[in-house]
Design a protein around this motif. Structure first.
Motif, PDB file in Angstrom:
ATOM      1  N   THR A 136      13.711 -73.117   4.858  1.00  0.00           N
ATOM      2  CA  THR A 136      14.521 -72.432   4.924  1.00  0.00           C
ATOM      3  C   THR A 136      15.127 -71.059   3.535  1.00  0.00           C
ATOM      4  O   THR A 136      15.043 -71.742   2.553  1.00  0.00           O
ATOM      5  N   VAL A 137      15.669 -70.235   4.085  1.00  0.00           N
ATOM      6  CA  VAL A 137      15.912 -69.070   2.212  1.00  0.00           C
ATOM      7  C   VAL A 137      17.313 -68.385   2.929  1.00  0.00           C
ATOM      8  O   VAL A 137      17.745 -68.882   4.181  1.00  0.00           O
ATOM      9  N   MET A 138      18.442 -68.302   1.870  1.00  0.00           N
ATOM     10  CA  MET A 138      19.584 -68.553   2.069  1.00  0.00           C
ATOM     11  C   MET A 138      19.908 -67.808   0.872  1.00  0.00           C
ATOM     12  O   MET A 138      19.473 -67.086  -0.487  1.00  0.00           O
ATOM     13  N   TYR A 139      20.398 -66.494   1.585  1.00  0.00           N
ATOM     14  CA  TYR A 139      20.886 -65.566   0.352  1.00  0.00           C
ATOM     15  C   TYR A 139      22.182 -65.202   0.386  1.00  0.00           C
ATOM     16  O   TYR A 139      23.345 -65.695   1.646  1.00  0.00           O
ATOM     17  N   CYS A 140      22.478 -65.441  -1.113  1.00  0.00           N
ATOM     18  CA  CYS A 140      24.020 -65.716  -1.404  1.00  0.00           C
ATOM     19  C   CYS A 140      24.739 -64.060  -1.125  1.00  0.00           C
ATOM     20  O   CYS A 140      24.287 -63.673  -1.990  1.00  0.00           O
ATOM     21  N   PRO A 141      25.558 -63.695  -0.746  1.00  0.00           N
ATOM     22  CA  PRO A 141      26.144 -62.364  -0.932  1.00  0.00           C
ATOM     23  C   PRO A 141      26.748 -61.810  -1.913  1.00  0.00           C
ATOM     24  O   PRO A 141      27.556 -61.024  -2.391  1.00  0.00           O
ATOM     25  N   ASP A 142      27.564 -63.383  -2.488  1.00  0.00           N
ATOM     26  CA  ASP A 142      28.974 -63.091  -3.476  1.00  0.00           C
ATOM     27  C   ASP A 142      27.722 -62.949  -5.072  1.00  0.00           C
ATOM     28  O   ASP A 142      26.971 -63.123  -5.041  1.00  0.00           O
ATOM     29  N   ALA A 143      29.340 -62.725  -5.242  1.00  0.00           N
ATOM     30  CA  ALA A 143      28.413 -62.086  -7.231  1.00  0.00           C
ATOM     31  C   ALA A 143      27.982 -63.874  -7.905  1.00  0.00           C
ATOM     32  O   ALA A 143      27.075 -63.543  -8.953  1.00  0.00           O
ATOM     33  N   GLU A 144      28.452 -64.928  -7.862  1.00  0.00           N
ATOM     34  CA  GLU A 144      28.841 -66.435  -8.158  1.00  0.00           C
ATOM     35  C   GLU A 144      28.053 -66.998  -7.149  1.00  0.00           C
ATOM     36  O   GLU A 144      28.726 -66.564  -5.432  1.00  0.00           O
ATOM     37  N   ILE A 145      27.220 -68.111  -7.451  1.00  0.00           N
ATOM     38  CA  ILE A 145      26.469 -68.785  -5.813  1.00  0.00           C
ATOM     39  C   ILE A 145      27.337 -70.362  -6.284  1.00  0.00           C
ATOM     40  O   ILE A 145      27.520 -70.559  -6.865  1.00  0.00           O
ATOM     41  N   ASN A 146      28.647 -70.306  -5.236  1.00  0.00           N
ATOM     42  CA  ASN A 146      29.054 -70.814  -5.244  1.00  0.00           C
ATOM     43  C   ASN A 146      28.882 -72.776  -4.462  1.00  0.00           C
ATOM     44  O   ASN A 146      27.336 -72.622  -4.278  1.00  0.00           O
TER      45      ASN A 146
END
Length: 388
Positions: A136-146
């Protein structure tokens, strides 16, 4: 030997999840499509399960509620931070739509991926829980990783320097230099093909090529302050191109179409457009809420941004990144003061130069190539023969 299946499941919960996914999938297929089977999936709607369809609808509806009721948006994101990673994820999955989890696991198994790339936390959760156990790979599009994006994954990627540093500091056990990576901002390949001549773009869009141009957008759902800002600009009859992009907010689009300019303002409301990159590139100033994808595209085209709203803590963090780290943004929540600033910029364009230069300095930090390489490298840990 069959090719390894790399799954790119799309989630409708705001365009900020869809556009980065499209960028990654396109670049990965360009680079490694000959060695892998690239599978694009409208995961929640193509499975033929009503509970999954309702789950995705509620994801999108939650985003709309956050934008309509800011206090609710802050309440939800506060609780997410308070209850942390596993409780927040479990509760969201259990209560957003009962009965959606099992069909999601089953459909993930039916697709039988060897690796799943997610830009929304939900599909990563299903990939970790299904029987076939893909990478699994996850890209977080936000400024902070919630917390929802901090859930278990083989690799988590984020584009902001602050997001990377804060995640390492906040979750030193969860994240290390092998499973957390800072990558360039993901942007559609089409962005590199957009004309750079603003006069040419304005002619193409039916605008006055010589006028100072203001573009307003409030995310895909078009919920925010642009109606009020437009009214003030039109009342002052400022000699500008005024382009509000209403997205999926059909009611607002139809309402603005009925509003007439006094004469000096070239007023061109738009709905959900497929040429948003050209619209943004034609502008001198952008106004809107601090959505992840919108801010990234505005910065890519070297524009100053007036942030008019934060709907959640997530958007506040995004805004602060462009205010404090990049330096191309201003925060003005009062519509009258927004128009005052636009009028100042219009009368003295030199005032926007520092914001433009700050944005332009980020131009090299865009593109999906590095992200695609990381995905392939991870796949090779399971299939080393792919390097042959």
């Amino acid at each position: 030997m069959s090719k390894p299946r790399v799954l790119f499941p799309f989630t409708e919960a705001g365009l900020g999840h869809i556009i980065p996914m499209r960028s990654i999938a396109d670049e990965f297929e360009r680079l490694y499509g000959d060695k892998t089977e690239v599978v694009r999936s409208n995961f929640f709607t193509e499975a033929g399960n009503k509970n999954l369809e309702i789950f995705e609808y509620r994801l999108a509806h939650e985003v709309e509620k956050h934008n309509r009721h800011t206090s609710y948006g802050y309440f939800v994101t506060f609780n997410m931070e308070f209850w942390r990673i596993h409780v927040s994820t479990w509760a969201t999955m259990k209560f957003l739509k009962t009965g959606a989890r099992k069909p999601a696991y089953d459909y993930m198994d039916k697709l039988a991926p060897d690796l799943v790339v997610s830009t929304h936390w939900a599909t990563n959760y299903y990939a970790k829980k299904c029987k076939c156990k893909p990478l699994t790979v996850m890209y977080c599009p936000d400024a902070e990783i919630n917390p929802l994006f901090s859930y278990d994954a083989d690799i988590v990627m984020v584009s902001t320097s602050t997001g990377y540093k804060n995640a390492r500091k906040k979750h030193p056990i969860r994240f290390n230099d092998k499973n957390l990576m800072q990558v360039p901002f993901l942007i559609r390949d089409a962005a590199y093909k957009v004309a750079t001549d603003k006069r040419e773009l304005r002619r193409k869009l039916g605008l006055d090529e010589d006028k100072f141009t203001v573009v307003l957008a409030e995310g895909g759902y078009g919920i925010g302050k642009m109606e009020e800002i437009c009214k003030i600009i039109l009342e002052r009859d400022l000699p500008v191109n005024l382009v509000p992009v209403c997205g999926k907010n059909k009611a607002l689009y139809e309402k603005l179409q009925g509003v007439k300019s006094k004469g000096n303002t070239t007023f061109k409301p738009m709905g959900l457009v497929d040429n948003m990159l050209e619209v943004v590139a034609a502008a001198d100033v952008f106004c809107g809420k601090s959505g992840a994808n919108m801010c990234a595209e505005v910065c890519f085209f070297g524009l100053p941004m007036i942030i008019t709203k934060y709907a959640t803590t997530i958007e506040r963090n995004i805004g602060r990144y462009y205010l404090d780290t990049v330096g191309n943004a201003l925060k003005i929540f009062n519509p009258k003061k927004v128009v005052d600033k636009i009028e100042k910029f219009m009368k003295n364009p030199a005032l926007i130069e520092p914001y433009k230069k700050a944005a332009e300095a980020q131009r090299s930090n865009y593109g999906a190539t590095e992200c695609a390489h990381h995905i392939f490298d991870l796949l090779c840990t399971k299939y080393p023969e792919l390097r042959g």
